[in-house]
Scaffold this active site. Structure first.
Site, PDB file in Angstrom:
ATOM      1  N   ASP A  51       0.861  -1.172   0.000  1.00 16.19           N
ATOM      2  CA  ASP A  51       0.000   0.000   0.000  1.00 16.19           C
ATOM      3  C   ASP A  51       0.908   1.236   0.000  1.00 16.19           C
ATOM      4  O   ASP A  51       2.069   1.131   0.368  1.00 16.19           O
ATOM      5  CB  ASP A  51      -0.812  -0.074   1.308  1.00 16.19           C
ATOM      6  CG  ASP A  51      -1.898   0.971   1.372  1.00 16.19           C
ATOM      7  OD1 ASP A  51      -2.382   1.350   0.302  1.00 16.19           O
ATOM      8  OD2 ASP A  51      -2.240   1.411   2.475  1.00 16.19           O
ATOM      9  N   ASP A  97      -2.351  -1.235   6.133  1.00 14.06           N
ATOM     10  CA  ASP A  97      -2.753  -0.859   7.490  1.00 14.06           C
ATOM     11  C   ASP A  97      -4.245  -0.587   7.599  1.00 14.06           C
ATOM     12  O   ASP A  97      -4.789  -0.516   8.686  1.00 14.06           O
ATOM     13  CB  ASP A  97      -1.970   0.384   7.954  1.00 14.06           C
ATOM     14  CG  ASP A  97      -2.174   1.577   7.017  1.00 14.06           C
ATOM     15  OD1 ASP A  97      -2.785   1.379   5.951  1.00 14.06           O
ATOM     16  OD2 ASP A  97      -1.727   2.681   7.354  1.00 14.06           O
ATOM     17  N   ASP A 129      -7.501  -3.130   3.302  1.00 18.17           N
ATOM     18  CA  ASP A 129      -6.417  -4.050   2.952  1.00 18.17           C
ATOM     19  C   ASP A 129      -6.686  -5.468   3.451  1.00 18.17           C
ATOM     20  O   ASP A 129      -6.015  -6.409   3.023  1.00 18.17           O
ATOM     21  CB  ASP A 129      -5.086  -3.577   3.571  1.00 18.17           C
ATOM     22  CG  ASP A 129      -4.656  -2.220   3.040  1.00 18.17           C
ATOM     23  OD1 ASP A 129      -4.824  -2.008   1.828  1.00 18.17           O
ATOM     24  OD2 ASP A 129      -4.174  -1.384   3.820  1.00 18.17           O
TER      25      ASP A 129
END
Length: 1110
Positions: free
Chosen positions: A381, A718, A722
């Site tokens: 990410d 996080d 996700d």
């Protein structure tokens, strides 16, 4: 690449992805039957009836004024109904876990061998009395092995449980009219709860007030799309699972916020009532466990075959029908082949490594999961993982003019300094201030001292707006909002309508969000206080400004407003988003705001290190492609050209640039759904990949596609969005501080300090664990050959037994165990050796083609229903028959003999070294010492053969026992029974000590791969020496302590001078290890990852804005 694909090409490209397509098609088939008969009826009640039934109080018009339950009433209900926790899935009892550890192949073999010895004791007690020790030790070892494994398993579970207990789930609840945060376990029926985006619903709630509230029910119903939830004053007469006013325990709030009243807690919630969902522990084995299992089965099969063969040979030659002695001999062969201490060593090694990783801020949930750190691809990410998640406004563009919000050397000459009085700037600040969802921790402090609670972009905008509004709180009160649509990942914009008067009315609509979405809603733009129609010339200037901002890696937000005419939108107008009763077009474009989220320190070097380790690192982000690419260029993620940058450089159209001309690709999320198999193959063939504007579903799809090509995929993230990808990945890596509870729950590994660079430590540690395990196994099984070949000579030549079964056990479980464990503390052989080698299961064109060919073959053999085209699964019997027939097919042997570049835990090189190279050197060393000791005691090799052959002669004579007759050797010397017994004891002792001494040299020989077996990195592990000293003490104790000679043999007369023989062979082993390094150097060099041109391995600069160069 523009080319025509043949039918075969297309078939092969799609082959690996067949299972994914089936998975998609089956998505919604399950779940419905489970939902029937669920005991929840409150969703059908009106608000008044609900208040009466639950004996509580709430205000659906202004939820913040709700009274809720009193603290005393809540306490009484908690005592009556119990805590709001689900009964955990039925776990295996400690006894069952211990039993599972006990019934492994090695332990079963040891127990059977031990029982056989006791059966012999029952047949002939006097002659077999010595075997009571052997039988007892064999069975004891099996139970001890299981105990060590069980203890470590319990310990690792306890560590994980204590970590998870550190973050108990909490929720916001109204008690006595005040909002407080309490543990979710203390919730009771009738409590008033506030849930926001990112929360896990703490119990079953009836919603009585909601603002753009959406929940992810996929864990319950399998619906992949987020479901919207509303308040229904008169109730919602539908099945509970379809009720739009019900939130279920454990489901995830993905958007907006809502207020609800608790109607079910604990096991009475929907999830508690669906027994099938509680499940039991998963029995999925990690790749490491499977590899060790295969090795154990292989060694056990070899051991059983050899034991049976030696039994047959022994009973027909050396023992001539003496069954019980032959059984003991066969048991010693079995014991020699089976590395009894291996299971304990593997368990202990992994637990020591996991502790060391925790000390480096890397928490691994599953001990054997550390092996998956052999990643081939890492999907990361951007926001909060690679970047700091601290947004700062950098530039503003309005009325075709560019402004800078802070001093920067990188801005062009035409860029003006920000001034609130400049045209368009006041409107931009208004949009930032009034169209915002942030909250403050305290409102009694000056604005610049408050902590802002909200996402990073909102926080950055409010910080900026607050500087230019004299009294922020008063400004918000002057212009209250009358309607809003919060930002969500599908709209990508947020709308607020506030009471802000203008010439035509009293209401103004403000919209902000993704530039392309906001611009699509606008028909005019603001310039010098006037609204002008949007033209192609404006769009060109807009594109230039957008590129200017995004190419620096800044996040770009667009702002627009609409002055609502009073004749249509009066103060009493009822806005509604369900039937688009709100202004959705004809907006006036105010401008663009760019915010920078600088990369975290250490990220650039971390990505460079991972790429040099042969791991493909790709970014998967919701940001604009230009922003994502610019950040990627700053942090070593993209170094080469994309089609677009090459087109700009060369002036050629993008369509004319071939795939093999570029090494980098940036994919827009909108294109993902339409990608075909061969296009996915082309994307993953690139070394530098960025996916931009992606949704959580896209992220999951990317992970699945990569896994279908054989990649071991790691995902870092996080956020709530996700978690599906974290769960699906081979290694999910979550952030501890900034990560949501859901992401931490889904992940296999947690970075305790939120530092992406800790991933590098994790990967390096994972690789070192694999190397250490391999060394430990290589070392442990090296002693099998010097234990087995002397037994073979005892039967074939024959010669007196060089090594008794009990001494073999002492080798395997004595010094070997100490030393094998000490490998856990080995450091890397060279500074960058491990992190410059390719992953042990590399993914390349050859491996992908082989995988796809196998998948294509599999799909062609599947039977399908002629009407629905659904796959008809074969019966269990049919599957069994296919497995039986498989070895007689050509494909089976083609697959089995296919050359693979994968490195397994126990491979041919390891077996060759352990059994043939080091094993033979140890065998020769032990036998030379054996014959020298006998020679010094008066027995030549010929004498030994003569003495042993007398056993099978007629009449039979037994030498080397206390009651034996005198033996006359070839030199005419007469050797008494005492002399014979002592000579055998010395000879067996020197064989035992020879194996020990040469194995001491082998400790360092097995480490030699990149360098010769000398130097600090090889001998720097002091635990190796501690293991050797412990083994030496044990050896001396057994050989030179007279009371122990009854059990183990041994002799105090053995001269230490004889130790020099195995020392010489130990030196020979080190010399061979050095030669081996030279012979294998070429293949080791081929395994190194080549240098990557353009990598920037210096720290990330601290300057706010850094122009990307490409």
């Amino acid at each position: 690449m523009k080319r025509e694909m043949t039918k075969e090409d297309k078939e092969l490209a799609e082959a690996g992805y067949q299972d994914l397509e089936e998975e998609k098609a089956q998505g919604h088939k399950d779940g419905d039957t489970k939902m029937e008969g669920v005991d929840i009826h409150e969703h059908g009640l009106s608000f008044d009836a609900l208040e009466a039934e639950l004996d509580t109080s709430f205000d659906h018009k202004d939820p913040t004024q709700s009274t809720g339950l009193s603290a005393d009433e809540a306490k009484a209900r908690l005592a009556r109904d119990g805590q709001n926790i689900l009964t955990p899935p039925k776990k295996k009892s400690a006894l069952r876990k211990y039993w599972d550890c006990l019934v492994t192949m090695f332990n079963i073999l040891l127990i059977i061998a031990g029982i056989l010895e006791y059966i012999l004791l029952g047949v002939d007690f006097k002659d077999n009395f010595a075997n009571t020790y052997l039988g007892g030790i064999l069975i004891g070892v099996a139970f001890l092995n299981a105990l060590i494994e069980f203890y470590q398993l319990q310990k690792s579970e306890a560590i994980l449980a204590s970590f998870l207990a550190m973050i108990p789930p909490s929720c916001r609840v109204v008690r006595d009219g005040a909002l407080a945060t309490i543990p979710a376990a203390d919730l009771v029926k009738g409590d008033i709860v506030l849930v926001r985006s990112g929360d896990k619903t703490p119990a079953d709630l009836i919603v009585f007030s909601a603002s753009d509230l959406k929940v992810d029910n996929s864990s319950l119903t399998g619906e992949s799309e987020a479901q919207e939830r509303f308040a229904r004053p008169e109730g919602a007469p539908a099945r509970p699972v379809e009720a739009v006013n019900l939130l279920f325990n454990s489901t995830l709030v993905v958007n907006g916020e809502g207020w609800g009243v608790v109607v079910r807690t604990g096991d009475h919630t929907l999830i508690g009532q669906i027994a099938a969902l509680t499940g039991t522990e998963s029995g999925k084995k990690s790749p490491l466990a499977s590899e060790i299992g295969r090795f154990v089965m292989m060694v056990s099969a070899i051991a059983i075959v050899f034991a049976v063969v030696f039994f047959v040979v022994g009973i027909t030659t050396a023992y001539k029908g003496k069954g019980e002695q032959t059984v003991t001999f066969a048991v010693s062969i079995l014991v020699a082949f089976v590395p009894e201490g291996l299971p304990s060593v593997v368990t202990l090694l992994l637990s020591i490594a996991a502790k060391r990783m925790a000390a480096q801020n890397v928490l691994v949930k599953d001990l054997q999961g550390v092996e998956t750190l052999g990643l081939t691809l890492l999907a990361t990410d951007k926001t909060g993982t690679l970047t700091r998640n601290q947004m700062t406004v950098t530039n503003l563009w309005s009325g075709l003019r560019m402004f800078t919000a802070f001093q920067s050397n990188n801005d062009t000459e035409t860029t003006e300094a920000f001034n609130i009085g400049a045209p368009g700037m006041r409107e931009m600040v208004d949009v930032a201030a009034l169209n915002s969802h942030v909250k403050f921790d305290r409102s009694d402090l000056p604005f610049d001292q408050r902590k802002i609670l909200g996402d990073a972009t909102e926080t950055g905008l409010i910080r900026f707006a607050g500087k230019h509004i004299p009294d922020y709180d008063e400004y918000q009160k002057q212009h209250p909002r009358v309607f809003e649509i919060p930002f969500n990942s599908s709209n990508k914009w947020a709308l607020v309508i506030s009471e802000k008067a203008h010439k035509e009315g009293v209401l103004t609509a403000y919209i902000k969000g993704a530039p392309e979405r906001v611009l699509a809603k606008c028909s005019t733009y603001l310039k010098d206080g006037e609204e002008l129609p949007i033209t192609d010339d404006f769009k060109e200037k807009y594109d230039e400004a957008y590129d200017y901002m995004a190419s620096r890696g800044h996040r770009v937000i667009a702002c627009a407003q609409k002055l609502l005419p009073g004749d249509i939108y009066d103060p009493n107008f009822e806005f509604s988003k369900t039937d688009t009763q709100y202004p959705s077009s004809e907006y006036c474009f105010c401008g663009l705001i760019s915010l920078e989220d600088p990369p975290k320190h250490g990220v650039r070097e971390a990505i460079g290190t991972l790429r040099l380790a042969g791991i493909k690192v790709m970014m998967v982000t919701g940001d604009h492609p230009k922003t994502a690419e610019a950040i990627a260029r700053k942090i070593n993620l993209i170094l080469g050209e994309t089609k677009e940058t090459l087109s700009k450089k060369t002036g050629r159209p993008v369509e004319e640039i071939y795939e093999d001309e570029v090494d980098a690709v940036v994919i827009h999320g909108d294109d993902i759904d339409s990608l075909q198999g061969w296009q996915w193959d082309q994307i993953f063939a690139k070394n530098e990949i960025v996916f931009a504007r992606t949704s959580p579903q896209h992220k999951l799809e990317i992970v699945k596609r990569a896994q279908a090509l054989g990649h071991i995929v790691g995902v870092t993230g996080d956020g709530v969005n996700d978690s599906p990808a974290l769960k699906k990945a081979d290694l999910g890596i979550a952030m501890n501080i900034s990560g949501s509870d859901v992401s931490k729950e889904a992940a296999n590994m947690i970075l305790l300090d939120d530092n992406f660079a800790s991933t590098v430590k994790g990967v390096a540690e994972g690789r070192q664990i694999f190397v250490n395990l391999k060394r430990s196994i290589q070392y442990t099984i090296s002693h099998s050959t010097p234990e087995v070949i002397p037994q073979l000579l005892y039967v074939v030549v024959p010669i007196p037994l060089p090594l008794s079964a009990i001494l073999i056990l002492v080798i395997d479980l004595g010094f070997e165990l100490f030393v094998a464990l000490s490998f856990a503390w080995d450091k890397p052989e060279t500074q960058d050796g491990l992190m410059r080698m390719a992953p042990r299961k590399p993914v390349n064109d050859n491996s992908i083609t082989a995988l796809k060919k196998r998948a294509l073959r599999r799909t062609k053999t599947l039977r399908r229903d002629p009407e629905t085209n659904e796959i008809i699964r074969p019966s269990r019997f049919a599957q069994y028959m296919m497995r039986v027939k498989a070895p007689f097919t050509r494909h089976f042997w083609e697959d089995a003999l296919e050359r693979s570049e994968d490195e397994t835990l126990v491979d041919s090189k390891l077996l060759s070294y352990a059994y043939l190279e080091a094993g033979m050197i140890e065998t020769i060393g032990a036998l030379v010492a054996y014959f020298v000791v006998f020679f010094k005691n008066g027995f030549t090799p010929g004498d030994l053969r003569t003495a042993q052959k007398a056993l099978t002669a007629s009449p039979s004579i037994t030498y080397f026992e206390k009651s034996s007759p005198d033996f006359v050797n070839s030199r005419g010397e007469t050797l008494s029974a005492t002399k014979q017994v002592d000579a055998l004891a010395q000879a067996q002792s020197i064989v035992y000590l020879s194996i020990f001494i040469i194995q001491c040299f082998n400790v360092f020989a097995v480490k030699a791969k990149f360098r010769f077996p000398f130097g600090r990195s090889i001998v720097g592990n002091y635990y190796n020496f501690a293991g050797i000293v412990a083994g030496a003490c044990l050896g001396m104790f057994i050989i030179y302590t007279p009371p122990l000679h009854v059990v183990f043999g041994g002799s105090v007369h053995l001269s230490p001078l004889y130790w020099l023989i195995p020392v010489a062979f130990g030196v020979l082993l080190l010399a061979w290890a050095s030669v081996r390094v030279l012979l294998l150097r070429k293949s080791v060099e081929q395994g190194r990852v080549k240098d990557i041109k353009g990598l920037m391995m210096f720290p990330t600069m601290r300057t706010m804005s850094m122009r990307s160069r490409h």
